[in-house]
Design an enzyme around this catalytic site. Structure first.
Site, PDB file in Angstrom:
ATOM      1  N   GLY A  56      65.297 -29.906   0.531  1.00  0.00           N
ATOM      2  CA  GLY A  56      65.604 -31.362  -0.206  1.00  0.00           C
ATOM      3  C   GLY A  56      64.821 -31.955   1.685  1.00  0.00           C
ATOM      4  O   GLY A  56      64.848 -31.634   2.324  1.00  0.00           O
ATOM      5  N   GLN A 205      67.922 -25.752  -8.816  1.00  0.00           N
ATOM      6  CA  GLN A 205      68.536 -26.664  -7.904  1.00  0.00           C
ATOM      7  C   GLN A 205      69.221 -27.495  -8.718  1.00  0.00           C
ATOM      8  O   GLN A 205      70.844 -27.172  -8.087  1.00  0.00           O
ATOM      9  CB  GLN A 205      67.757 -27.943  -7.703  1.00  0.00           C
ATOM     10  N   ASP A 246      61.319 -37.420  -3.127  1.00  0.00           N
ATOM     11  CA  ASP A 246      59.879 -35.860  -1.576  1.00  0.00           C
ATOM     12  C   ASP A 246      59.034 -37.054  -0.614  1.00  0.00           C
ATOM     13  O   ASP A 246      58.821 -36.909   0.228  1.00  0.00           O
ATOM     14  CB  ASP A 246      59.355 -35.065  -1.545  1.00  0.00           C
ATOM     15  N   ASN A 256      57.940 -36.045  -6.817  1.00  0.00           N
ATOM     16  CA  ASN A 256      59.322 -35.491  -6.809  1.00  0.00           C
ATOM     17  C   ASN A 256      59.296 -33.926  -7.387  1.00  0.00           C
ATOM     18  O   ASN A 256      58.401 -33.779  -8.359  1.00  0.00           O
ATOM     19  CB  ASN A 256      60.707 -36.558  -7.305  1.00  0.00           C
TER      20      ASN A 256
END
Ligand SMILES: CSC[C@H]1O[C@H](OP(=O)(O)O)[C@H](O)[C@@H]1O
EC number: 5.3.1.23
Length: 360
Positions: A56, A205, A246, A256
């Site tokens: 993350g 995730q 990200d 992302n």
């Protein structure tokens, strides 16, 4: 034993940091096992980031900052000059952990600048200054999460279903979440929301981490196969989509988790708002557009298996890009702790974020 942590009480923290090392909650084993991996050296921290023990974007940045402190504590430098040169070597090593989340580079750069700014401090004093800076980065991310939550919650419907991808929650940040922080804040403000969580192959995730977090928070959540999102949107079962990021380029193109781009196109096609929630530390104003964002390619084995069991026949290869880039035109708004950003992003990002958080 000394414990380093923010004052904020009700967070889900992806680690415990003490004077005995950094204990990372092994996110590869959640939700079945809550076990910690102890890191005493910066090399162990780099390995843990690379292996996605912790993951993350903001969490990677904070973890790297703490990893730099672990490295600084072990430097045997007698002079400031030798200390700073050793510190830069450690930062260089940590920067190799993963390429896409700009928070990693932003945090390391900020730590080095902080040490350089203390003109008279010697090695021992610099270690303490760096420890405080890493803690400040953690605390600032937490308060950014909470502010983003408050600002973004306004955008979500009073009731309905929000779809999210991957995990942009407490486990991916300082402890409250970006996309999940917005959902948390909206529910805490009384909105009647339920969540559809893309399982998010191959690391899962969504199925493992987002579902675990939202269940603990008492937020209704259902896991869906990644491929089901478009069908559910077309059936009118989704009122908003919200994801993390990200790295966000100067024009608003957003990197992302792989699969985000497809979600954004499907949301546009179905007239559903598509929001990105990210702190200012995730913006890379050095990147003019998404073309410039490095996309991590992970091991094929992660695709060839599921839940630790091989699913593909032997002799078959796999392609495993860990991220994709969503063009800014598909993004309805970007939620940051400094404010909401709307198109045209090239014009409005600098107005909200400013130009100071340039990454190296
Ligand atoms: C709050 S940023 C979370 C962001 O990071 C994830 O990637 P990974 O799990 O590979 O580190 C994903 O892109 C999330 O949106």
């Amino acid at each position: 034993m000394k414990v380093y942590q923010p004052q904020d009480p009700d967070i889900i923290s992806a680690w415990r940091w003490t004077d005995r090392g950094l204990y990372l909650l092994d996110q590869r084993l959640l939700p079945w096992k809550e076990t910690y991996i102890r890191c005493r050296t910066w090399q162990e921290v780099r390995r843990a980031i690379k292996d996605m023990v912790v993951r993350g974007a903001p969490a990677i940045g904070i973890t790297a900052a703490i990893g730099l402190v672990l490295g600084a504590e072990r430097l045997r430098a007698r002079t400031r000059r030798a200390f700073l040169s050793g510190l830069k070597r450690v930062a260089q090593g940590l920067s190799k952990a993963r390429p896409t989340a700009v928070n990693l580079f932003w945090a390391l750069e900020r730590m080095i600048k902080r040490a350089e700014a203390e003109g008279d401090a010697g090695p021992q004093e610099l270690v303490e200054i760096l420890r405080q800076e890493a803690l400040t980065i953690w605390e600032e991310d937490l308060s950014a999460n909470r502010r983003m939550g408050r600002l973004g919650a306004e955008l979500l419907p009073k009731e309905g279903t929000v779809l999210t991808h991957c995990n942009a929650g407490a486990l991916a940040t300082g402890g409250y979440g970006t996309a999940l922080g917005v959902i948390r804040a909206a529910v805490e403000a009384g909105k009647k929301l339920s969540v559809l969580a893309d399982e998010t192959r191959p690391y899962l995730q969504g199925a493992r981490l987002t579902a675990w977090e939202l269940r603990k928070a008492g937020v209704p959540v259902a896991i869906i196969p990644d491929a089901a999102a478009g069908f559910l949107m077309a059936r009118g079962l989704v009122q908003a989509v919200i994801v993390g990021a990200d790295r966000i380029a100067a024009n608003g193109d957003t990197a992302n988790k792989i699969g985000t781009y497809a979600l954004a196109v499907l949301a546009k096609e179905n007239g559903i708002p598509f929001y990105v929630a990210a702190p200012s530390s995730t913006f890379d104003l050095h990147c003019p557009s998404g073309q410039n964002i490095p996309i991590e390619e992970r091991a094929p084995e992660e695709v060839l298996s599921c839940g630790g069991r091989r699913v593909a026949p032997c002799g078959v290869s796999a392609v495993n890009p860990a991220f994709d880039v969503t063009p800014a035109k598909f993004v309805t708004a970007i939620i940051t702790e400094k404010g909401l950003i709307y198109p045209p992003y090239s014009e409005n990002i600098p107005k909200v974020i400013g130009s100071e958080n340039q990454t190296p």
